[in-house]
Each structure stands twice: as structure tokens, then as C-alpha cells.
Design a protein around this motif. Sequence first.
Motif, PDB file in Angstrom:
ATOM      1  N   GLU A 247      22.771 -25.284 -30.865  1.00 29.54           N
ATOM      2  CA  GLU A 247      21.537 -25.159 -31.643  1.00 29.54           C
ATOM      3  C   GLU A 247      21.785 -25.388 -33.130  1.00 29.54           C
ATOM      4  OE1 GLU A 247      18.554 -25.013 -30.662  1.00 29.54           O
ATOM      5  OE2 GLU A 247      18.870 -24.722 -28.517  1.00 29.54           O
ATOM      6  N   ALA A 248      22.902 -24.899 -33.637  1.00 33.08           N
ATOM      7  CA  ALA A 248      23.221 -25.095 -35.054  1.00 33.08           C
ATOM      8  C   ALA A 248      23.459 -26.570 -35.361  1.00 33.08           C
ATOM      9  CB  ALA A 248      24.453 -24.273 -35.435  1.00 33.08           C
ATOM     10  N   LYS A 249      24.095 -27.273 -34.440  1.00 32.13           N
ATOM     11  CA  LYS A 249      24.328 -28.706 -34.631  1.00 32.13           C
ATOM     12  C   LYS A 249      23.009 -29.476 -34.582  1.00 32.13           C
ATOM     13  CE  LYS A 249      29.018 -28.524 -32.785  1.00 32.13           C
ATOM     14  NZ  LYS A 249      29.895 -28.761 -31.631  1.00 32.13           N
ATOM     15  N   LEU A 250      22.134 -29.100 -33.648  1.00 30.12           N
ATOM     16  CA  LEU A 250      20.815 -29.732 -33.589  1.00 30.12           C
ATOM     17  C   LEU A 250      20.069 -29.554 -34.909  1.00 30.12           C
ATOM     18  CD1 LEU A 250      19.246 -28.919 -30.091  1.00 30.12           C
ATOM     19  CD2 LEU A 250      20.135 -31.112 -30.896  1.00 30.12           C
ATOM     20  N   ALA A 251      20.125 -28.363 -35.447  1.00 29.60           N
ATOM     21  CA  ALA A 251      19.407 -28.075 -36.690  1.00 29.60           C
ATOM     22  C   ALA A 251      19.897 -28.959 -37.822  1.00 29.60           C
ATOM     23  CB  ALA A 251      19.565 -26.596 -37.053  1.00 29.60           C
ATOM     24  N   ILE A 252      21.200 -29.137 -37.923  1.00 27.41           N
ATOM     25  CA  ILE A 252      21.757 -29.989 -38.975  1.00 27.41           C
ATOM     26  C   ILE A 252      21.322 -31.436 -38.782  1.00 27.41           C
ATOM     27  CG2 ILE A 252      23.917 -31.004 -39.825  1.00 27.41           C
ATOM     28  CD1 ILE A 252      25.221 -28.267 -39.394  1.00 27.41           C
TER      29      ILE A 252
ATOM     30  N   GLY B 201      24.603 -32.966 -19.640  1.00 33.06           N
ATOM     31  CA  GLY B 201      23.246 -32.523 -19.390  1.00 33.06           C
ATOM     32  C   GLY B 201      22.247 -33.301 -20.225  1.00 33.06           C
ATOM     33  N   CYS B 202      20.984 -32.924 -20.072  1.00 29.33           N
ATOM     34  CA  CYS B 202      19.900 -33.610 -20.770  1.00 29.33           C
ATOM     35  C   CYS B 202      19.014 -32.591 -21.478  1.00 29.33           C
ATOM     36  CB  CYS B 202      19.063 -34.416 -19.768  1.00 29.33           C
ATOM     37  SG  CYS B 202      17.694 -35.316 -20.491  1.00 29.33           S
ATOM     38  N   PRO B 203      18.740 -32.771 -22.759  1.00 29.85           N
ATOM     39  CA  PRO B 203      17.875 -31.836 -23.483  1.00 29.85           C
ATOM     40  C   PRO B 203      16.436 -31.899 -22.985  1.00 29.85           C
ATOM     41  CG  PRO B 203      19.145 -33.221 -24.992  1.00 29.85           C
ATOM     42  CD  PRO B 203      19.270 -33.824 -23.637  1.00 29.85           C
ATOM     43  N   GLU B 204      15.647 -30.943 -23.413  1.00 28.89           N
ATOM     44  CA  GLU B 204      14.222 -30.948 -23.089  1.00 28.89           C
ATOM     45  C   GLU B 204      13.492 -31.933 -23.997  1.00 28.89           C
ATOM     46  OE1 GLU B 204      13.256 -27.025 -25.854  1.00 28.89           O
ATOM     47  OE2 GLU B 204      13.331 -26.873 -23.673  1.00 28.89           O
ATOM     48  N   ARG B 205      12.272 -32.264 -23.630  1.00 31.91           N
ATOM     49  CA  ARG B 205      11.508 -33.282 -24.343  1.00 31.91           C
ATOM     50  C   ARG B 205      11.341 -32.968 -25.828  1.00 31.91           C
ATOM     51  NH1 ARG B 205       8.351 -37.600 -23.851  1.00 31.91           N
ATOM     52  NH2 ARG B 205       8.801 -37.789 -21.632  1.00 31.91           N
ATOM     53  N   ALA B 206      11.190 -31.703 -26.175  1.00 32.35           N
ATOM     54  CA  ALA B 206      10.978 -31.345 -27.576  1.00 32.35           C
ATOM     55  C   ALA B 206      12.122 -31.817 -28.457  1.00 32.35           C
ATOM     56  CB  ALA B 206      10.795 -29.840 -27.704  1.00 32.35           C
ATOM     57  N   VAL B 207      13.341 -31.800 -27.930  1.00 34.64           N
ATOM     58  CA  VAL B 207      14.500 -32.260 -28.700  1.00 34.64           C
ATOM     59  C   VAL B 207      14.388 -33.753 -28.982  1.00 34.64           C
ATOM     60  CG1 VAL B 207      17.011 -32.588 -28.653  1.00 34.64           C
ATOM     61  CG2 VAL B 207      16.010 -30.443 -27.832  1.00 34.64           C
ATOM     62  N   PHE B 208      14.036 -34.520 -27.958  1.00 38.27           N
ATOM     63  CA  PHE B 208      13.888 -35.964 -28.146  1.00 38.27           C
ATOM     64  C   PHE B 208      12.717 -36.291 -29.067  1.00 38.27           C
ATOM     65  CE2 PHE B 208      16.052 -35.876 -23.929  1.00 38.27           C
ATOM     66  CZ  PHE B 208      17.206 -36.546 -24.315  1.00 38.27           C
ATOM     67  N   ASP B 209      11.645 -35.547 -28.947  1.00 38.91           N
ATOM     68  CA  ASP B 209      10.492 -35.775 -29.826  1.00 38.91           C
ATOM     69  C   ASP B 209      10.858 -35.552 -31.285  1.00 38.91           C
ATOM     70  OD1 ASP B 209       8.939 -36.367 -27.639  1.00 38.91           O
ATOM     71  OD2 ASP B 209       7.948 -34.403 -27.540  1.00 38.91           O
ATOM     72  N   ALA B 210      11.636 -34.502 -31.539  1.00 34.80           N
ATOM     73  CA  ALA B 210      12.043 -34.209 -32.916  1.00 34.80           C
ATOM     74  C   ALA B 210      12.936 -35.309 -33.477  1.00 34.80           C
ATOM     75  CB  ALA B 210      12.761 -32.862 -32.965  1.00 34.80           C
ATOM     76  N   PHE B 211      13.858 -35.808 -32.651  1.00 32.04           N
ATOM     77  CA  PHE B 211      14.734 -36.884 -33.114  1.00 32.04           C
ATOM     78  C   PHE B 211      13.959 -38.185 -33.302  1.00 32.04           C
ATOM     79  CE2 PHE B 211      18.569 -34.474 -31.496  1.00 32.04           C
ATOM     80  CZ  PHE B 211      19.135 -34.324 -32.755  1.00 32.04           C
ATOM     81  N   ALA B 212      13.001 -38.455 -32.429  1.00 28.50           N
ATOM     82  CA  ALA B 212      12.180 -39.653 -32.580  1.00 28.50           C
ATOM     83  C   ALA B 212      11.410 -39.604 -33.901  1.00 28.50           C
ATOM     84  CB  ALA B 212      11.215 -39.787 -31.405  1.00 28.50           C
ATOM     85  N   LYS B 213      10.895 -38.438 -34.232  1.00 31.25           N
ATOM     86  CA  LYS B 213      10.166 -38.260 -35.486  1.00 31.25           C
ATOM     87  C   LYS B 213      11.081 -38.487 -36.688  1.00 31.25           C
ATOM     88  CE  LYS B 213       7.133 -34.953 -37.861  1.00 31.25           C
ATOM     89  NZ  LYS B 213       6.525 -33.597 -37.791  1.00 31.25           N
TER      90      LYS B 213
END
Length: 363
Positions: A110-115, A129-141
Motif C-alpha cells: 500500500e505504501a508503494k502504491l501511494a508513492i 496476483g492482480c489488483p482490484e479495478r480501483a488500482v488500475f483506474d487510479a493509475f490510468a488517471k
Amino acid sequence: MALTDLCRYPIVQAPMAGGASGPALAAAVSEAGGLGFLAAGYKTADGMYEEIKQVRGLTNQPFGVNLFMPQDPHTDPAAIEVYRHQLAGEASWYETPLGDADAGGDDNYEAKLAILREDPVPVVSFTFGCPERAVFDAFAKAGTYTIVTVTTPEEAQAAQWAGADAVCVQGVEAGGHQGTYHDDPQTGGAAIGLLTLIALVKETVQLPIVAAGGLMRGAQIAAVLAAGAEAAQLGTAFLVCPESGANVLHKQAMTNPLFVRTELTRAFSGRPARGLVNRFMREHGPYAPAAYPQVHQLTAGLRKAAAGAGDAQGMALWAGQGHRLARELPAGRLVEVLVGELDAAGAELTATLQNLRNMRSTP
């Protein structure tokens, strides 16, 4: 953004956790026209960010960062304890204590995602594994291209449903850990070869494919491109480069005739990973439980002590099936050589196809 926009050539340097894929290697590959990758696995969030800053200081070309997905901690404590007792002789031999198997399994995810959301990099990939859609949406944005490592068509389909931009299709030939979503001992021997897996994934999803698994030559890159991949990911080929942070014993072992073959083993980490067969793998592989990252944490000190003692027989010598083809070239030069081989293979294929057409048109 398309996968082909990220690099001049369809060559991706695999993120090899444990020290090999650091800033120097990633930057050199990206500067040469490939796509370099940092391996954030086993690092702290701050450590990952420091390496990102180093890469940015070395190149302005796109590069990627690979994250390990958090692992399910529900494993059999009794099996881990049995393995601990089995490793007691190793601890005595290397004069080092066994590690804490219960040190945690989220890898600071989670800390790495935040950075990475706050200060985006061009590419982020995920393994185990595969993250949930919200993770991909945030990166797409944020404008970050996302890739998920898959080892089956079903995993590729899950990545597509979740919103990944591409999949890294990892065949059984690949060195290091198999990036399976779930480590099921019952299906551990059912891994699929790369060319077959590319075909199966192409029939299942509409995502761009990065092909990984035993690739060491430009002609092999041409083969996976012809099979439908948009790029090829190479790890072992870059492991021996001077910019690689791999231990010198690990690099030397790639072409050392003492190490003649590779196998998948849980001996060092508790998860299937392909490496050169050495004493530690032979003696402990058959008994290692399916318990990652507990076994990885248990053996960490042993592996470090073996490296310090100059004993390759006690190290995790991760390697793909093509390890004997490794070439000790600077990373940038290796990219150039691979591109030359890729071009030559393409020209040869074109000539072969033309000859076939000529034969068919001859009365």
C-alpha cells in the motif's frame, strides 16, 4: 498510450527482485531503446522511491516499476516448523540463525502504491496476483501504463476484467518465481510453455502481450512476436550484464558447466521458482512447503551467508532455461545485438516466405 509507445524496440528487461534489476540496469536498457524495469519486491517504499529518483537522474526515457501483490498468510504453521528443523543443519554450517517466518507478507504494497500514485512513473507491473479495478483506474488517471504477470488464460482474463492495460505472459521456461496468482501445489506441475501460452491468451483476451520465458536471442524475440506478442521480456539475458546488481557468483554460474540444468523449486522461498540446480535445491526442494513468503524469510540469512562465503551451492541461482546462452555484454550493447538478431531473423523469415510463394506459383 500503447505498449509500443514506451520503447523504440520490443525488448523489455525483466524486473528481477533481489538486487539484479537496479537503477543502473533499468536506465541502460531504456537509454538503448528497450524498456528498463526496477524490481520493487523486497524493498521498502522509501527504498523503491530512492531507486526511482536514481533512474530519473540517469535517463529521461520511459521505465517501469514492478510490485509484488500481498500474499495470503494462511499457511500450515506445522509444515513451516518441520522445514525449519530440516534447515537447522544449514544454519549451523553457515553459522547464521534462521529468519523469522512470520515477518509479514504485504511487501509494503500500500505504501508503494501511494508513492506511485503521487509521483507517477511511466509503467507499473504486478506479480503474484492482480489488483482490484480501483488500482488500475487510479493509475490510468495518472497516465501510468499497467501490466499484470499471468501464467494461464484464466489469469489473463481476470487482468482484463480488472482493467489492466497489458499482460506479461510468463511461460514455464522463465527464470525466478512463477508469477501465478495462487500457489496451488496440486497444479504446480501443470505450467504451460511460452508459445502455447501466448496462443491460449490471445484466444482469451484482447490485451497486448509481453512474452516472457527463456528468451535469450533475437530470433526467439522474432518467434514470440510472430506468435502474437507485442514485446519480449528478458531477465536471465540481462542478469550477467555489468550493470546488473546480481552477485558475481550468480552471474558466473549462468555459464559454469558445473550447473547443467534448471528446475522449479520451493526450496528457497516456498513458491515455485526456476533456478540452477545446486546442493541446496537438491537436498531441500522435495520437502519445502508451499509457504511464501514465510520460507523466503526463513532462508534469507542462509542465502546471504552462502553468498558471503562464496558458496554458490547454498544460493538461490535464479535462471531461465536458456541460461547457457548468456552473454556478458553491457546492457546497451546487448539491446543492440538483440535488435540486430531480430532484424536478421525477420529478413530470413521474409525470404523463406517469398521462396514458398515462388514455389507455389511455379507451374
